[in-house]
Design a protein around this motif. Sequence first.
Motif, PDB file in Angstrom:
ATOM      1  N   LEU A  23      -9.462  15.875   9.283  1.00  0.00           N
ATOM      2  CA  LEU A  23      -8.937  14.671   8.641  1.00  0.00           C
ATOM      3  C   LEU A  23      -8.412  13.702   9.695  1.00  0.00           C
ATOM      4  CD1 LEU A  23      -6.916  16.188   5.660  1.00  0.00           C
ATOM      5  CD2 LEU A  23      -9.088  14.994   5.529  1.00  0.00           C
ATOM      6  N   ASP A  24      -8.490  12.411   9.367  1.00  0.00           N
ATOM      7  CA  ASP A  24      -7.860  11.439  10.260  1.00  0.00           C
ATOM      8  C   ASP A  24      -6.342  11.519  10.099  1.00  0.00           C
ATOM      9  OD1 ASP A  24      -6.933   9.364   8.169  1.00  0.00           O
ATOM     10  OD2 ASP A  24      -9.059   9.637   7.710  1.00  0.00           O
ATOM     11  N   GLY A  25      -5.623  10.906  11.019  1.00  0.00           N
ATOM     12  CA  GLY A  25      -4.169  11.018  11.062  1.00  0.00           C
ATOM     13  C   GLY A  25      -3.469  10.691   9.760  1.00  0.00           C
ATOM     14  N   ALA A  26      -3.899   9.599   9.104  1.00  0.00           N
ATOM     15  CA  ALA A  26      -3.226   9.148   7.880  1.00  0.00           C
ATOM     16  C   ALA A  26      -3.399  10.156   6.751  1.00  0.00           C
ATOM     17  CB  ALA A  26      -3.767   7.787   7.454  1.00  0.00           C
ATOM     18  N   SER A  27      -4.641  10.625   6.531  1.00  0.00           N
ATOM     19  CA  SER A  27      -4.898  11.597   5.463  1.00  0.00           C
ATOM     20  C   SER A  27      -4.179  12.894   5.752  1.00  0.00           C
ATOM     21  CB  SER A  27      -6.401  11.874   5.348  1.00  0.00           C
ATOM     22  OG  SER A  27      -7.111  10.677   5.282  1.00  0.00           O
ATOM     23  N   CYS A  28      -4.175  13.262   7.019  1.00  0.00           N
ATOM     24  CA  CYS A  28      -3.529  14.489   7.448  1.00  0.00           C
ATOM     25  C   CYS A  28      -2.030  14.433   7.128  1.00  0.00           C
ATOM     26  CB  CYS A  28      -3.749  14.657   8.942  1.00  0.00           C
ATOM     27  SG  CYS A  28      -3.375  16.296   9.537  1.00  0.00           S
ATOM     28  N   ALA A  29      -1.405  13.307   7.429  1.00  0.00           N
ATOM     29  CA  ALA A  29       0.026  13.137   7.167  1.00  0.00           C
ATOM     30  C   ALA A  29       0.314  13.182   5.674  1.00  0.00           C
ATOM     31  CB  ALA A  29       0.509  11.810   7.755  1.00  0.00           C
ATOM     32  N   GLN A  30      -0.632  12.630   4.881  1.00  0.00           N
ATOM     33  CA  GLN A  30      -0.488  12.621   3.423  1.00  0.00           C
ATOM     34  C   GLN A  30      -0.490  14.045   2.871  1.00  0.00           C
ATOM     35  OE1 GLN A  30      -3.588  10.313   1.591  1.00  0.00           O
ATOM     36  NE2 GLN A  30      -2.177   8.678   1.024  1.00  0.00           N
ATOM     37  N   ILE A  31      -1.455  14.833   3.328  1.00  0.00           N
ATOM     38  CA  ILE A  31      -1.549  16.226   2.871  1.00  0.00           C
ATOM     39  C   ILE A  31      -0.306  16.994   3.315  1.00  0.00           C
ATOM     40  CG2 ILE A  31      -2.892  18.353   2.931  1.00  0.00           C
ATOM     41  CD1 ILE A  31      -4.393  16.090   1.638  1.00  0.00           C
ATOM     42  N   GLN A  32       0.075  16.783   4.585  1.00  0.00           N
ATOM     43  CA  GLN A  32       1.242  17.482   5.119  1.00  0.00           C
ATOM     44  C   GLN A  32       2.485  17.166   4.292  1.00  0.00           C
ATOM     45  OE1 GLN A  32       1.332  19.752   8.000  1.00  0.00           O
ATOM     46  NE2 GLN A  32       3.083  20.148   6.683  1.00  0.00           N
ATOM     47  N   ALA A  33       2.641  15.893   3.935  1.00  0.00           N
ATOM     48  CA  ALA A  33       3.800  15.481   3.140  1.00  0.00           C
ATOM     49  C   ALA A  33       3.768  16.145   1.765  1.00  0.00           C
ATOM     50  CB  ALA A  33       3.819  13.958   2.987  1.00  0.00           C
ATOM     51  N   HIS A  34       2.560  16.239   1.203  1.00  0.00           N
ATOM     52  CA  HIS A  34       2.450  16.869  -0.113  1.00  0.00           C
ATOM     53  C   HIS A  34       2.778  18.362  -0.032  1.00  0.00           C
ATOM     54  CE1 HIS A  34       1.237  17.427  -4.249  1.00  0.00           C
ATOM     55  NE2 HIS A  34       0.585  18.505  -3.857  1.00  0.00           N
ATOM     56  N   LEU A  35       2.307  19.004   1.033  1.00  0.00           N
ATOM     57  CA  LEU A  35       2.581  20.436   1.201  1.00  0.00           C
ATOM     58  C   LEU A  35       4.079  20.685   1.363  1.00  0.00           C
ATOM     59  CD1 LEU A  35      -0.338  21.636   3.526  1.00  0.00           C
ATOM     60  CD2 LEU A  35      -0.145  21.833   1.056  1.00  0.00           C
ATOM     61  N   ASP A  36       4.763  19.727   2.001  1.00  0.00           N
ATOM     62  CA  ASP A  36       6.210  19.857   2.154  1.00  0.00           C
ATOM     63  C   ASP A  36       6.915  19.795   0.805  1.00  0.00           C
ATOM     64  OD1 ASP A  36       5.980  20.131   4.841  1.00  0.00           O
ATOM     65  OD2 ASP A  36       6.477  18.063   5.323  1.00  0.00           O
ATOM     66  N   ASP A  37       6.298  19.052  -0.113  1.00  0.00           N
ATOM     67  CA  ASP A  37       6.900  18.813  -1.429  1.00  0.00           C
ATOM     68  C   ASP A  37       6.517  19.850  -2.474  1.00  0.00           C
ATOM     69  OD1 ASP A  37       8.366  16.640  -0.857  1.00  0.00           O
ATOM     70  OD2 ASP A  37       7.148  15.187  -1.940  1.00  0.00           O
ATOM     71  N   CYS A  38       5.304  20.361  -2.344  1.00  0.00           N
ATOM     72  CA  CYS A  38       4.706  21.103  -3.446  1.00  0.00           C
ATOM     73  C   CYS A  38       4.487  22.555  -3.054  1.00  0.00           C
ATOM     74  CB  CYS A  38       3.385  20.431  -3.843  1.00  0.00           C
ATOM     75  SG  CYS A  38       2.587  21.250  -5.221  1.00  0.00           S
ATOM     76  N   ALA A  39       5.267  23.450  -3.617  1.00  0.00           N
ATOM     77  CA  ALA A  39       5.191  24.868  -3.271  1.00  0.00           C
ATOM     78  C   ALA A  39       3.844  25.457  -3.669  1.00  0.00           C
ATOM     79  CB  ALA A  39       6.325  25.627  -3.948  1.00  0.00           C
ATOM     80  N   ASP A  40       3.286  24.989  -4.779  1.00  0.00           N
ATOM     81  CA  ASP A  40       1.998  25.510  -5.242  1.00  0.00           C
ATOM     82  C   ASP A  40       0.907  25.276  -4.221  1.00  0.00           C
ATOM     83  OD1 ASP A  40       2.920  26.508  -7.583  1.00  0.00           O
ATOM     84  OD2 ASP A  40       2.423  24.756  -8.778  1.00  0.00           O
ATOM     85  N   CYS A  41       0.827  24.033  -3.747  1.00  0.00           N
ATOM     86  CA  CYS A  41      -0.228  23.682  -2.796  1.00  0.00           C
ATOM     87  C   CYS A  41       0.043  24.321  -1.439  1.00  0.00           C
ATOM     88  CB  CYS A  41      -0.336  22.162  -2.658  1.00  0.00           C
ATOM     89  SG  CYS A  41      -1.027  21.397  -4.138  1.00  0.00           S
ATOM     90  N   LEU A  42       1.308  24.447  -1.086  1.00  0.00           N
ATOM     91  CA  LEU A  42       1.653  25.086   0.188  1.00  0.00           C
ATOM     92  C   LEU A  42       1.194  26.544   0.190  1.00  0.00           C
ATOM     93  CD1 LEU A  42       3.037  24.851   2.939  1.00  0.00           C
ATOM     94  CD2 LEU A  42       5.144  25.593   1.865  1.00  0.00           C
ATOM     95  N   THR A  43       1.434  27.231  -0.921  1.00  0.00           N
ATOM     96  CA  THR A  43       1.007  28.620  -1.041  1.00  0.00           C
ATOM     97  C   THR A  43      -0.510  28.714  -0.933  1.00  0.00           C
ATOM     98  OG1 THR A  43       2.866  28.985  -2.513  1.00  0.00           O
ATOM     99  CG2 THR A  43       1.190  30.674  -2.476  1.00  0.00           C
TER     100      THR A  43
END
Length: 88
Positions: A23-43
């Motif tokens: 992923l490019d930097g922006a998309s990567c940061a978006q996913i990372q931010a979501h993983l920080d927020d969402c336990a389901d997706c992080l798991t």
Amino acid sequence: MSCDGPDCEKALQSLYEFLDQELDGASCAQIQAHLDDCADCLTEYQLEQVVKALVSRSCHETAPPPLREKVLWRIRSVQVEIRAETQG
Ligand SMILES: [Zn+2]
């Protein structure tokens, strides 16, 4: 699967690219931010990470039994955690 929000859908769709760091930097940061927020997706991400590590390792050489046991145990324990969380 309790991931049904549009953010979750997007995160899970990009999960493999994120894992492969395609992923490019922006998309990567978006996913990372979501993983920080969402336990389901992080798991889900952690599970894929373990599976990916196991698969890439077994491509080069057969993983020694103790490691394989450890990984399988980890996958199982994550699945138990998911179940415990969804059942409240
Ligand atoms: Zn999510």
